[in-house]
Design a protein around this motif. Sequence first.
Motif, PDB file in Angstrom:
ATOM      1  N   ALA A  74     -29.884  -6.590  19.581  1.00  0.00           N
ATOM      2  CA  ALA A  74     -29.038  -6.106  18.645  1.00  0.00           C
ATOM      3  C   ALA A  74     -29.465  -4.975  18.183  1.00  0.00           C
ATOM      4  O   ALA A  74     -30.805  -4.561  18.292  1.00  0.00           O
ATOM      5  N   TYR A  75     -28.909  -4.083  17.632  1.00  0.00           N
ATOM      6  CA  TYR A  75     -29.508  -2.933  16.692  1.00  0.00           C
ATOM      7  C   TYR A  75     -30.232  -2.060  17.446  1.00  0.00           C
ATOM      8  O   TYR A  75     -29.637  -1.711  18.549  1.00  0.00           O
ATOM      9  N   ASP A  76     -31.459  -1.708  17.172  1.00  0.00           N
ATOM     10  CA  ASP A  76     -32.287  -0.711  17.638  1.00  0.00           C
ATOM     11  C   ASP A  76     -33.163  -1.203  18.405  1.00  0.00           C
ATOM     12  O   ASP A  76     -34.298  -0.658  18.792  1.00  0.00           O
ATOM     13  N   SER A  77     -33.252  -2.704  18.858  1.00  0.00           N
ATOM     14  CA  SER A  77     -34.040  -3.087  19.803  1.00  0.00           C
ATOM     15  C   SER A  77     -33.864  -2.300  21.275  1.00  0.00           C
ATOM     16  O   SER A  77     -32.813  -2.058  21.549  1.00  0.00           O
ATOM     17  N   PRO A  78     -34.811  -1.912  21.953  1.00  0.00           N
ATOM     18  CA  PRO A  78     -34.943  -0.882  22.988  1.00  0.00           C
ATOM     19  C   PRO A  78     -34.056  -1.678  24.447  1.00  0.00           C
ATOM     20  O   PRO A  78     -34.035  -2.674  24.567  1.00  0.00           O
ATOM     21  N   GLY A  79     -33.213  -0.590  25.143  1.00  0.00           N
ATOM     22  CA  GLY A  79     -32.735  -1.044  26.266  1.00  0.00           C
ATOM     23  C   GLY A  79     -33.482  -0.502  27.461  1.00  0.00           C
ATOM     24  O   GLY A  79     -34.542  -0.389  27.299  1.00  0.00           O
ATOM     25  N   PRO A  80     -32.674  -0.406  28.268  1.00  0.00           N
ATOM     26  CA  PRO A  80     -33.296  -0.032  29.795  1.00  0.00           C
ATOM     27  C   PRO A  80     -34.092   1.152  29.651  1.00  0.00           C
ATOM     28  O   PRO A  80     -33.710   2.072  29.292  1.00  0.00           O
ATOM     29  N   GLY A  81     -35.450   1.066  30.225  1.00  0.00           N
ATOM     30  CA  GLY A  81     -36.410   2.150  30.317  1.00  0.00           C
ATOM     31  C   GLY A  81     -36.628   2.680  28.944  1.00  0.00           C
ATOM     32  O   GLY A  81     -37.329   3.990  28.871  1.00  0.00           O
ATOM     33  N   ASN A  82     -36.429   2.069  27.805  1.00  0.00           N
ATOM     34  CA  ASN A  82     -36.570   2.545  26.456  1.00  0.00           C
ATOM     35  C   ASN A  82     -36.022   3.590  26.251  1.00  0.00           C
ATOM     36  O   ASN A  82     -36.418   4.596  25.726  1.00  0.00           O
ATOM     37  N   LEU A  83     -34.710   4.110  27.007  1.00  0.00           N
ATOM     38  CA  LEU A  83     -33.936   5.504  26.723  1.00  0.00           C
ATOM     39  C   LEU A  83     -32.981   5.150  25.883  1.00  0.00           C
ATOM     40  O   LEU A  83     -32.161   6.220  25.594  1.00  0.00           O
ATOM     41  N   ARG A  84     -32.498   4.013  25.468  1.00  0.00           N
ATOM     42  CA  ARG A  84     -31.551   3.792  24.432  1.00  0.00           C
ATOM     43  C   ARG A  84     -31.622   2.442  23.630  1.00  0.00           C
ATOM     44  O   ARG A  84     -32.605   1.740  24.069  1.00  0.00           O
ATOM     45  N   THR A  85     -31.100   2.332  22.563  1.00  0.00           N
ATOM     46  CA  THR A  85     -30.982   1.008  21.826  1.00  0.00           C
ATOM     47  C   THR A  85     -29.995   0.136  22.374  1.00  0.00           C
ATOM     48  O   THR A  85     -29.090   0.506  22.945  1.00  0.00           O
ATOM     49  N   ASN A  86     -30.111  -0.990  21.723  1.00  0.00           N
ATOM     50  CA  ASN A  86     -29.182  -2.285  22.587  1.00  0.00           C
ATOM     51  C   ASN A  86     -27.682  -1.769  21.824  1.00  0.00           C
ATOM     52  O   ASN A  86     -26.750  -2.075  22.726  1.00  0.00           O
TER      53      ASN A  86
ATOM     54  N   ASN B 209     -21.989  -0.476  20.002  1.00  0.00           N
ATOM     55  CA  ASN B 209     -21.528  -1.862  20.036  1.00  0.00           C
ATOM     56  C   ASN B 209     -22.116  -2.779  18.966  1.00  0.00           C
ATOM     57  O   ASN B 209     -23.200  -2.243  18.280  1.00  0.00           O
ATOM     58  N   GLY B 210     -21.452  -3.861  18.399  1.00  0.00           N
ATOM     59  CA  GLY B 210     -22.273  -4.545  17.618  1.00  0.00           C
ATOM     60  C   GLY B 210     -21.871  -4.413  16.198  1.00  0.00           C
ATOM     61  O   GLY B 210     -20.742  -3.916  15.953  1.00  0.00           O
ATOM     62  N   SER B 211     -22.797  -4.787  15.313  1.00  0.00           N
ATOM     63  CA  SER B 211     -22.309  -4.573  13.622  1.00  0.00           C
ATOM     64  C   SER B 211     -22.562  -3.219  13.300  1.00  0.00           C
ATOM     65  O   SER B 211     -23.621  -2.551  13.412  1.00  0.00           O
ATOM     66  N   PRO B 212     -21.508  -2.652  12.412  1.00  0.00           N
ATOM     67  CA  PRO B 212     -21.811  -1.359  11.890  1.00  0.00           C
ATOM     68  C   PRO B 212     -22.425  -1.611  10.296  1.00  0.00           C
ATOM     69  O   PRO B 212     -22.450  -0.384   9.879  1.00  0.00           O
ATOM     70  N   ASP B 213     -23.009  -2.323  10.266  1.00  0.00           N
ATOM     71  CA  ASP B 213     -23.332  -2.594   8.569  1.00  0.00           C
ATOM     72  C   ASP B 213     -24.360  -1.874   8.016  1.00  0.00           C
ATOM     73  O   ASP B 213     -24.832  -1.724   6.859  1.00  0.00           O
ATOM     74  N   ARG B 214     -25.291  -1.347   9.219  1.00  0.00           N
ATOM     75  CA  ARG B 214     -26.349  -0.611   8.602  1.00  0.00           C
ATOM     76  C   ARG B 214     -26.244   0.769   8.127  1.00  0.00           C
ATOM     77  O   ARG B 214     -27.123   1.616   8.016  1.00  0.00           O
ATOM     78  N   TYR B 215     -25.037   1.216   8.566  1.00  0.00           N
ATOM     79  CA  TYR B 215     -24.713   2.782   8.282  1.00  0.00           C
ATOM     80  C   TYR B 215     -23.646   2.741   7.201  1.00  0.00           C
ATOM     81  O   TYR B 215     -22.607   1.944   7.184  1.00  0.00           O
ATOM     82  N   ASP B 216     -23.559   3.972   6.575  1.00  0.00           N
ATOM     83  CA  ASP B 216     -22.340   4.509   5.879  1.00  0.00           C
ATOM     84  C   ASP B 216     -21.636   5.418   6.703  1.00  0.00           C
ATOM     85  O   ASP B 216     -22.151   6.333   7.273  1.00  0.00           O
TER      86      ASP B 216
ATOM     87  N   HIS C 228     -33.525   1.450  11.059  1.00  0.00           N
ATOM     88  CA  HIS C 228     -32.868   1.757  12.345  1.00  0.00           C
ATOM     89  C   HIS C 228     -33.671   2.925  13.071  1.00  0.00           C
ATOM     90  O   HIS C 228     -34.206   3.802  12.171  1.00  0.00           O
ATOM     91  N   VAL C 229     -33.980   3.085  14.246  1.00  0.00           N
ATOM     92  CA  VAL C 229     -34.704   4.299  14.662  1.00  0.00           C
ATOM     93  C   VAL C 229     -33.965   5.672  14.558  1.00  0.00           C
ATOM     94  O   VAL C 229     -34.289   6.696  14.743  1.00  0.00           O
ATOM     95  N   TYR C 230     -32.337   5.297  14.339  1.00  0.00           N
ATOM     96  CA  TYR C 230     -31.463   6.518  14.294  1.00  0.00           C
ATOM     97  C   TYR C 230     -31.469   6.430  12.803  1.00  0.00           C
ATOM     98  O   TYR C 230     -30.499   5.765  12.331  1.00  0.00           O
ATOM     99  N   PHE C 231     -31.696   7.857  12.369  1.00  0.00           N
ATOM    100  CA  PHE C 231     -31.183   8.158  10.915  1.00  0.00           C
ATOM    101  C   PHE C 231     -29.644   8.242  10.693  1.00  0.00           C
ATOM    102  O   PHE C 231     -29.304   8.030   9.873  1.00  0.00           O
ATOM    103  N   LYS C 232     -29.344   9.033  11.817  1.00  0.00           N
ATOM    104  CA  LYS C 232     -27.910   9.498  11.646  1.00  0.00           C
ATOM    105  C   LYS C 232     -27.276   9.548  12.783  1.00  0.00           C
ATOM    106  O   LYS C 232     -27.822   9.775  13.951  1.00  0.00           O
ATOM    107  N   ARG C 233     -26.008   9.270  13.078  1.00  0.00           N
ATOM    108  CA  ARG C 233     -25.257   8.918  14.298  1.00  0.00           C
ATOM    109  C   ARG C 233     -23.979   9.757  14.169  1.00  0.00           C
ATOM    110  O   ARG C 233     -23.326   9.593  13.317  1.00  0.00           O
ATOM    111  N   HIS C 234     -23.873  10.666  15.061  1.00  0.00           N
ATOM    112  CA  HIS C 234     -22.759  11.505  15.091  1.00  0.00           C
ATOM    113  C   HIS C 234     -21.862  11.277  16.147  1.00  0.00           C
ATOM    114  O   HIS C 234     -21.858  11.570  17.388  1.00  0.00           O
ATOM    115  N   LEU C 235     -20.441  10.923  16.032  1.00  0.00           N
ATOM    116  CA  LEU C 235     -19.699  10.292  16.980  1.00  0.00           C
ATOM    117  C   LEU C 235     -18.400  11.075  17.017  1.00  0.00           C
ATOM    118  O   LEU C 235     -17.918  11.410  16.203  1.00  0.00           O
TER     119      LEU C 235
END
Length: 452
Positions: free
Chosen positions: A272-284, A291-298, A357-364
């Motif tokens: 969940a959250y920022d645990s590393p995914g395949p090849g440590n190239l993305r977060t889970n 995916n998952g809970s949006p609760d850590r961000y405004d 979280h390892v990402y301070f900001k996410r721009h979608l």
Amino acid sequence: MTRHSLSRYALSLCLPLLINPALAAVDAAQADRLGAALTPVGAERAGNAAGTIPEWTGGLPTDAGTVTDGFRSDPFASETPLFTITAQNLEQYREQLSPGQQALFARYPSTYKIPVYPSHRSVAWPQKTYEVIRKNALNVTTVEGGNGLEHYTSPLAFPLPQTGLEVLWNHITRYRGGSFTRETTAFMTTPAGGYSWKTERDRLAYTQELLDYDPEKSKNILYYFTSVNIAPARDVGGVLLVHETLNQVKEPRMAWQYNSGQRRVRRAPQVAYDSPGPGNLRTNDQSDMFNGSPDRYDWKLVGKREMYVPYNSFRLADPNNSYDELITPGHLNQDKTRYELHRVWEVIGTLKEGQRHVYFKRHLFIDEDSWTIVEADHYDSRGNLWRVSENHILPLYDVQAQISAGELTYDLTSGRYLSNFMINKVKNAYQFGLKAKTSDFTPAALRLMGIR
């Protein structure tokens, strides 16, 4: 419509929320816009003033092409690019590109390009989903500060979104063809273009479609998910099980892993959250773009804008493409991609004070017709753009659903990238209409799935 007027349009949608922030559902007069001025899923039906984005007229028909072994023929195969964006002419198109796309031109100025084709609003969902979506517009509300849903029926929670969080919920709850199985391959690259790979077989079952569906027991479960490693040989037998909850503040995602070497099932709260995914190239929480809970961000709703985004990616999914041809140094082989001008919702997530979280900001950037995140930029704790994600969406016209022909995550620092959900060499990679029971998604079932 200009970006400024698109922002005013989004602001007008926010007014009911500003008047009464406790309400998210809309009234009948607003819901009546669905299927009229708006499409049944809440996109603007009209094209743009310039004529470069067409009117939505129902999407691709189910007989738009032929299907052979699960591979769809390209209904736009005869088209050629209108133009190609390169580092040399970037300034002319900068306003229609995300910061991440612009960063890829800066990182790979001699090889990265964006071929732009005529725009086609090909997305169509089954009529039965449109009826559910209107009911959701009238009834669905958020709880726990927006981190959970009440009165929700799959698919699509907020066809008339009023906040950035509701737009994000639409990506999470969008229609994906119902319950399905899929077999896809992921590639982890080196800066020089070498790669390792892994093939997985996944099952995703929405609780409302289970053969033994119990609304009381499953009221906080969105879907069940399993993923089994089937190749290469060294990875065969590992299994992941996820119970995805609607309200992850009240009841966090539940996950288990089966290790075939140890023959043991273990709880996996780290998936969940920022645990590393395949090849440590993305977060889970970056898989499926988010995916998952949006609760850590405004989550701030910026508005809507027109952008060149990956779309109608039949060329990329063509089974005649070899993976050696597709996986090139630095980035995907852009000659095999297709970009079109489409309207997207723009949402910025900023890490809440006290959250980690390892990402301070996410721009979608979320496609208005499919509610799929098509571009996502990820910033580190210093505010530097770190990773860029692109989702090359592919409409499966015969089943009226959309999948990814390739979900790319580019690491601007290391020069490596991950290419996920590739289906070029898998016959019938996606099969819809999965018939399953709750017992198929229990920890006890993992051992049987993971037998080598």
